[in-house]
Design an enzyme around this catalytic site. Structure first.
Site, PDB file in Angstrom:
ATOM      1  N   SER A 124      30.132  47.517 -48.558  1.00  0.00           N
ATOM      2  CA  SER A 124      30.103  48.885 -48.712  1.00  0.00           C
ATOM      3  C   SER A 124      30.168  49.733 -47.193  1.00  0.00           C
ATOM      4  O   SER A 124      30.315  50.739 -47.205  1.00  0.00           O
ATOM      5  CB  SER A 124      29.011  49.518 -49.394  1.00  0.00           C
ATOM      6  OG  SER A 124      29.473  49.299 -50.907  1.00  0.00           O
TER       7      SER A 124
ATOM      8  N   LYS B 200      33.081  51.291 -46.267  1.00  0.00           N
ATOM      9  CA  LYS B 200      33.703  52.600 -46.870  1.00  0.00           C
ATOM     10  C   LYS B 200      33.663  53.690 -45.794  1.00  0.00           C
ATOM     11  O   LYS B 200      34.213  54.684 -46.027  1.00  0.00           O
ATOM     12  CB  LYS B 200      32.685  52.998 -48.159  1.00  0.00           C
ATOM     13  CG  LYS B 200      32.875  51.812 -49.141  1.00  0.00           C
ATOM     14  CD  LYS B 200      31.899  52.118 -50.192  1.00  0.00           C
ATOM     15  CE  LYS B 200      31.923  51.018 -51.520  1.00  0.00           C
ATOM     16  NZ  LYS B 200      30.545  51.068 -52.383  1.00  0.00           N
TER      17      LYS B 200
ATOM     18  N   TYR C  59      40.737  47.353 -52.192  1.00  0.00           N
ATOM     19  CA  TYR C  59      39.333  47.921 -52.281  1.00  0.00           C
ATOM     20  C   TYR C  59      38.393  46.494 -52.042  1.00  0.00           C
ATOM     21  O   TYR C  59      37.683  46.331 -50.969  1.00  0.00           O
ATOM     22  CB  TYR C  59      38.675  48.518 -53.738  1.00  0.00           C
ATOM     23  CG  TYR C  59      37.186  48.406 -53.723  1.00  0.00           C
ATOM     24  CD1 TYR C  59      36.538  49.382 -53.134  1.00  0.00           C
ATOM     25  CD2 TYR C  59      36.582  47.671 -54.367  1.00  0.00           C
ATOM     26  CE1 TYR C  59      35.306  49.577 -52.887  1.00  0.00           C
ATOM     27  CE2 TYR C  59      35.069  47.584 -54.476  1.00  0.00           C
ATOM     28  CZ  TYR C  59      34.343  48.838 -53.916  1.00  0.00           C
ATOM     29  OH  TYR C  59      33.133  48.714 -54.107  1.00  0.00           O
TER      30      TYR C  59
ATOM     31  N   TYR D 161      22.849  55.546 -51.538  1.00  0.00           N
ATOM     32  CA  TYR D 161      22.814  55.830 -52.955  1.00  0.00           C
ATOM     33  C   TYR D 161      21.487  56.297 -53.396  1.00  0.00           C
ATOM     34  O   TYR D 161      21.311  57.296 -52.791  1.00  0.00           O
ATOM     35  CB  TYR D 161      23.371  54.419 -53.613  1.00  0.00           C
ATOM     36  CG  TYR D 161      24.456  53.501 -52.954  1.00  0.00           C
ATOM     37  CD1 TYR D 161      25.603  54.212 -53.311  1.00  0.00           C
ATOM     38  CD2 TYR D 161      24.023  52.835 -52.318  1.00  0.00           C
ATOM     39  CE1 TYR D 161      26.648  53.675 -52.576  1.00  0.00           C
ATOM     40  CE2 TYR D 161      25.300  52.007 -51.564  1.00  0.00           C
ATOM     41  CZ  TYR D 161      26.582  52.423 -51.580  1.00  0.00           C
ATOM     42  OH  TYR D 161      27.449  51.788 -51.166  1.00  0.00           O
TER      43      TYR D 161
ATOM     44  N   VAL E 197      25.997  45.207 -49.479  1.00  0.00           N
ATOM     45  CA  VAL E 197      25.234  44.296 -50.274  1.00  0.00           C
ATOM     46  C   VAL E 197      25.430  42.822 -49.595  1.00  0.00           C
ATOM     47  O   VAL E 197      24.620  41.907 -50.147  1.00  0.00           O
ATOM     48  CB  VAL E 197      25.667  44.239 -51.793  1.00  0.00           C
ATOM     49  CG1 VAL E 197      25.077  45.318 -52.610  1.00  0.00           C
ATOM     50  CG2 VAL E 197      27.100  43.908 -51.911  1.00  0.00           C
TER      51      VAL E 197
HETATM   52  O1  DON Z   1      32.151  46.842 -55.119  1.00  0.00           O
HETATM   53  C1  DON Z   1      31.175  46.080 -54.793  1.00  0.00           C
HETATM   54  O2  DON Z   1      30.012  46.045 -55.660  1.00  0.00           O
HETATM   55  C2  DON Z   1      30.969  45.657 -53.366  1.00  0.00           C
HETATM   56  N1  DON Z   1      32.169  45.341 -53.034  1.00  0.00           N
HETATM   57  C3  DON Z   1      30.312  46.755 -52.625  1.00  0.00           C
HETATM   58  C4  DON Z   1      28.978  47.209 -52.981  1.00  0.00           C
HETATM   59  C5  DON Z   1      27.863  47.452 -51.869  1.00  0.00           C
HETATM   60  O3  DON Z   1      28.200  47.058 -50.938  1.00  0.00           O
HETATM   61  C6  DON Z   1      26.894  48.466 -52.154  1.00  0.00           C
HETATM   62  N2  DON Z   1      26.083  48.547 -51.081  1.00  0.00           N
HETATM   63  N3  DON Z   1      24.933  48.684 -51.006  1.00  0.00           N
END
Ligand code: DON
Length: 321
Positions: A80, A83, A205, A257, A275
């Site tokens: 993430s 983003k 994405y 978040y 993550v």
């Molecule tokens: O879409 C997802 O769940 C992962 N590609 C990215 C989520 C993420 O990194 C949330 N951050 N802490």
């Protein structure tokens, strides 16, 4: 990229000297062997294979000094954190029109929550929750000439590293198992907030989430968000002062978040987590910093990463507050 050394960043560091080397040595000593109750992300099967023991940190100052320890040059899945880059590109190419399709309010919910999206009829709360990032992926697919190539070149330029790649292995692993993201993108499409084919949006994405960067690469890339003296420009992307102000403010309010308040309270810097266990943060005018430790708390943020950044602003005695 910086071509001429600007005097004002050197002046700022002279007026407010920070003993980065000593501070990082302290953080390394305090946290390297600390066992947390965090868990490496397993919902993306490829990420489950990463050792929980990696720990690295890298600071890049606005006057271009590097300070680091541990696994600061080992690449990891930025997830993430990407983003922030897609937000910067979207704002550069479509400007404020982006906010007809996505909001700028903190969500107070998990990054992949579908509940809020239903209540708000397909307009994601902010660009950093997954539905917001899926809308940005849709915009980039529609507006960049060669989306994959252009985005890759942008990342290589902003990190100043030609070797950077996105991992097909990680992207495919998520594509095969990302049923919640598939639900979110279909839900958005139902509400008319996705123009491209849903599978194409998911693929782009996952491509941008699967970029593999080190703490060093991230700290160098995020200098563009810390340094108000120099404007990063590459092709259609221009990180003007206003754009950087906007992106940093969204990092501050939405970067973690449902833990954005906690991060602001404990660390006091705009930042973004992923993550893969990475966190990046900026202290405008002073430095950009990246830290990586894969075990996450239940909100999906790196346990040790948050602790390291809390110690950093405590030991420097300096945050944006
Ligand atoms: O879409 C997802 O769940 C992962 N590609 C990215 C989520 C993420 O990194 C949330 N951050 N802490």
């Amino acid at each position: 990229m910086r071509l001429i050394k600007k005097e004002s960043s050197a002046k700022i560091h002279k007026m407010f000297p920070i003993p980065f080397e000593e501070i990082l040595a302290k953080i390394k000593a305090e946290l390297t062997d600390l066992k947390s109750n965090g868990k490496v992300a397993t919902y993306i099967p490829e990420l489950a294979k990463v050792s929980p023991d990696f720990f690295g940190m890298h600071i890049f100052t606005t006057d271009e000094r590097d300070f680091s320890f541990g696994d600061n040059t080992t690449v990891f899945s930025i997830q993430s954190i990407s983003k922030v880059f897609t937000l910067a590109v979207c704002l550069s190419v479509v400007g404020e029109k982006l906010f007809d399709r996505v909001g700028v309010e903190p969500s107070g919910n998990a990054f992949n929550s579908i509940v809020q999206l239903e209540k708000e009829k397909g307009i994601p709360r902010n660009p950093f929750i997954n539905p917001g990032a899926l809308v940005m992926a849709d915009i980039l697919l529609s507006t960049l000439k060669n989306p994959y190539e252009d985005y890759l070149n942008f990342i290589r330029k902003i990190t100043d590293n030609e070797n950077i790649v996105s991992s097909e292995r990680v992207a495919n692993s998520e594509f095969e198992t990302g049923f919640m993201n598939a639900s979110l993108v279909n839900f958005l499409k139902y509400h008319g907030n996705i123009n491209n084919d849903v599978e194409e949006v998911l693929k782009f994405y996952y491509f941008h989430c699967a970029f593999e960067l080190s703490c060093r690469d991230l700290a160098h890339a995020f200098k563009a968000f810390a340094d108000h003296e120099e404007i990063f420009e590459f092709g259609e992307v221009k990180l003007s002062k206003t754009l950087v102000k906007r992106v940093n403010s969204i990092m501050q309010t939405c970067g973690f978040y449902d833990e954005a308040g906690e991060f602001a309270y404990k660390v006091g810097l705009p930042g973004k987590s992923g993550v893969g266990g990475g966190i990046v943060a900026v202290h405008p005018l002073f430095y950009s910093v990246a830290v990586w430790s894969p075990p996450l708390n239940e909100k999906g943020n790196s346990v040790k990463g948050m602790m390291a950044l809390e110690r950093l602003t405590a030991l420097t005695g300096n945050s944006i507050f």
